[in-house]
Write an enzyme that holds these catalytic residues in place. Structure first.
Site, PDB file in Angstrom:
ATOM      1  N   GLU A 161       1.604  -0.065  -4.845  1.00 44.98           N
ATOM      2  CA  GLU A 161       0.772   1.095  -5.166  1.00 44.98           C
ATOM      3  C   GLU A 161       1.677   2.305  -5.034  1.00 44.98           C
ATOM      4  OE1 GLU A 161      -3.144   3.604  -3.659  1.00 44.98           O
ATOM      5  OE2 GLU A 161      -1.964   2.420  -2.248  1.00 44.98           O
ATOM      6  N   ASP A 186       0.815  -1.205   0.000  1.00 47.39           N
ATOM      7  CA  ASP A 186       0.000   0.000   0.000  1.00 47.39           C
ATOM      8  C   ASP A 186       0.856   1.266   0.000  1.00 47.39           C
ATOM      9  OD1 ASP A 186      -2.674   1.296   0.389  1.00 47.39           O
ATOM     10  OD2 ASP A 186      -1.738   1.956   2.253  1.00 47.39           O
TER      11      ASP A 186
END
Length: 581
Positions: free
Chosen positions: A281, A244
């Protein structure tokens, strides 16, 4: 059984296991570490007390039966008898499917989700990407506020349920990817700063103090994060990790944390003899992230490509707020640029950021599968005020166009759960904070955020209302009804073609040739002998393919075989895939 904990600032540490308290000793070989012995078995409850303080859960807890604030529990990973003989599935040629355990089914458990895996195997995806599973407050939430990075959220079923899920997926030929959060820790049950310098004020993130990757004590913090990542891959036989928001991992050391992590994962892959991969990401558009370590990069295996999403979303919806503004002037041209060049922002000026952004991607060095392409994700749906999917904004024909472009593009495709049948349920932001003050702060912050964009407070769903989560659960009766069934059949056909036609998984980004017409709203591209054309206008369009003979492999609306002139007549709001003969 031996217990150990890193607590460099403590003068005294005690272990409490199954109601028995024992003093721990400093480890002479590892500064800051404490160790102690105790009788324990699978399920034994334990915790650590520092300097006669309260008993706290283990930072490396493998299980939190009573949530983030409760005692930890021992997990004997050898007890589970794995059924599937699994050689692994690599990232090249993959199709990922993002899934939130708590809303994939009404039951909201890993076991209930496992019962629906047959649907994904029949659909044609190759990997299930689970949103974060670490323990968080309450029962329902997105999962990005975890603190016990080795543990599985108990309401989902805990460690054994995750193993059953992975086993079932592997039996069906599906790999499993897990979303992990290294860039911040949740506010509830976060006792890490009591144990050591897990956070630093040297840097700041949108979530407050940064995770300590480069300040004093950062060696152990980095080892903490790497150890957690390897535990998922080793103990649960996960096939890959989605990292993330890596742009929030602030690290000034000569060897970046991500390089250290990718090296450790590659070493584990060699040890267990199956492919393992990391997908980031990232908001940086920096090719060094997915460049090999030998080539001077950080060695991650792939990253999300938001530029493709933004260009596609703007093209389909006409929205131009926020970061969509950069793509709104010529959305089809922006889409064409991402299809052939990987990124839209490759050093170009970003009006949203008010600066230049990104760096050119060398298509001769970076394979197309290293970028993930998608029309929807949990972020892009859930961070809308009402969590409305594309199915709430577009006709079935335009949804088919989005699927055509996503599943035939030169990237690794990723779907968001329910997208494949144009789910009519929203996917909204929901929480279940047990701290009333924190719950109210989240509620007020959400409303304030969208009020700035013109939304009325009463139109923004209350994250703490159980009905918000309930609305977000998939309706599994929809795939059997129209128009959902037709959209699902289209996804299945496109995924079938992706597995049947080698050109659609060719890693050569430079081989994609694109043409578009901004005014007439069509776009076409060629990948080897496969030709793809999409007409986003309501009126029919005639497109010259530039080839003498081609046959139709799949079409959303009936399309005649192009004549000798190479012209294909494409109905409005439809797509077609052809093969040159």
């Amino acid at each position: 059984m031996q217990f150990e904990v890193w607590a460099p600032q403590a003068g005294r540490v005690t272990l409490r296991c199954d109601e028995v308290t024992r003093a721990m000793e400093r480890d002479p070989q590892r500064p800051g570490w404490w160790r102690g012995e105790a009788e324990a078995r699978d399920g034994s409850r334990y915790g650590f007390a520092l300097d006669d303080g309260p008993v706290l859960p283990d930072p490396r807890s493998p299980r939190q039966p009573d949530g983030p604030d409760g005692l930890s529990a021992v997990v004997d990973h050898e007890r589970y008898a794995w059924r599937a003989r699994w050689p692994g599935r690599p990232l090249p040629g993959a199709v990922l499917y993002e899934l939130h355990v708590g809303t994939y089914t009404r039951e909201g458990t890993l076991d209930a989700a496992a019962e629906r895996l047959g649907h994904l195997a029949e659909l044609g995806v190759t990997h299930v990407q689970l949103m974060p599973l670490c323990p968080f407050p309450g029962t329902h939430g997105w999962g990005y506020e975890g603190v016990s990075l080795w543990a599985v959220h108990e309401p989902y079923g805990g460690p054994e349920a995750l193993k059953r899920f992975v086993d079932r997926a592997h039996e069906l030929g599906l790999g499993v990817v897990l979303d992990v959060v290294h860039n911040h820790f949740g506010p509830s049950g976060n006792y890490l700063p009591v144990f050591g310098p897990y956070l630093t004020d040297t840097h700041h993130t949108p979530w407050g103090a940064a995770v300590n990757l480069d300040a004093p004590g950062s060696d152990e913090v980095r080892a903490f994060l790497v150890g957690s990542a390897l535990a998922w891959l080793r103990d649960y036989r996960i096939d890959g990790l989605r990292l993330d928001a890596v742009h929030a991992l602030v690290d000034t050391r000569a060897q970046h944390f991500l390089e250290e992590l990718s090296s450790a994962v590659d070493a584990l892959a060699a040890e267990v003899d199956r492919p393992l991969f990391l997908v980031a990401e990232s908001d940086l558009n920096d090719p060094r992230l997915i460049t090999s370590r030998a080539g001077g990069g950080l060695g991650l295996h792939a990253q999300w490509n938001d530029d493709f999403h933004h260009a596609l979303h703007t093209t389909l919806t006409g929205e131009s707020q926020g970061y969509y503004a950069d793509f709104a002037r010529a959305p089809l041209g922006g889409l064409a640029k991402t299809l052939s060049g990987g990124w839209f922002h490759d050093g170009t000026y970003s009006s949203f950021r008010e600066r230049h952004h990104g760096r050119p991607l060398d298509r001769t060095r970076v394979a197309g599968h290293r970028l993930l392409g998608y029309s929807q994700t949990h972020d892009q749906v859930g961070n809308r005020a009402q969590g409305d999917r594309l199915s709430a904004l577009l006709s079935p024909g335009l949804l088919a166009c989005a699927a055509t472009l996503t599943l035939t593009a030169p990237f690794t495709p990723m779907l968001f759960m329910g997208e494949e049948w144009a789910a009519g349920t929203p996917w909204q932001f929901f929480t279940d904070h047990t701290d009333p003050e924190l719950a109210d702060a989240v509620r007020r912050g959400r409303r304030r955020e969208f009020a700035a964009h013109g939304w009325k407070e009463e139109d923004v769903p209350d994250p703490q209302d159980p009905a918000t989560r309930d609305r977000s659960c998939l309706d599994w009766s929809e795939p059997e009804r129209e128009p959902h069934a037709r959209v699902l059949a289209w996804y299945r056909r496109l995924l079938g073609l992706r597995h049947e036609q080698p050109d659609l998984t060719d890693p050569d980004l430079a081989d994609t040739k694109v043409a578009c017409d901004e005014q007439r709203r069509w776009i076409a591209f060629r990948r080897g002998d496969v030709l793809v054309a999409v007409n986003l206008a309501r009126e029919p369009a005639e497109l010259s393919l530039g080839v003498p003979r081609a046959r139709v492999l799949a079409a959303w609306e009936p399309v005649e075989t192009p004549g000798a002139d190479g012209v294909v007549r494409l109905p409005g709001e439809s797509g077609v895939v052809l093969l040159q003969e």
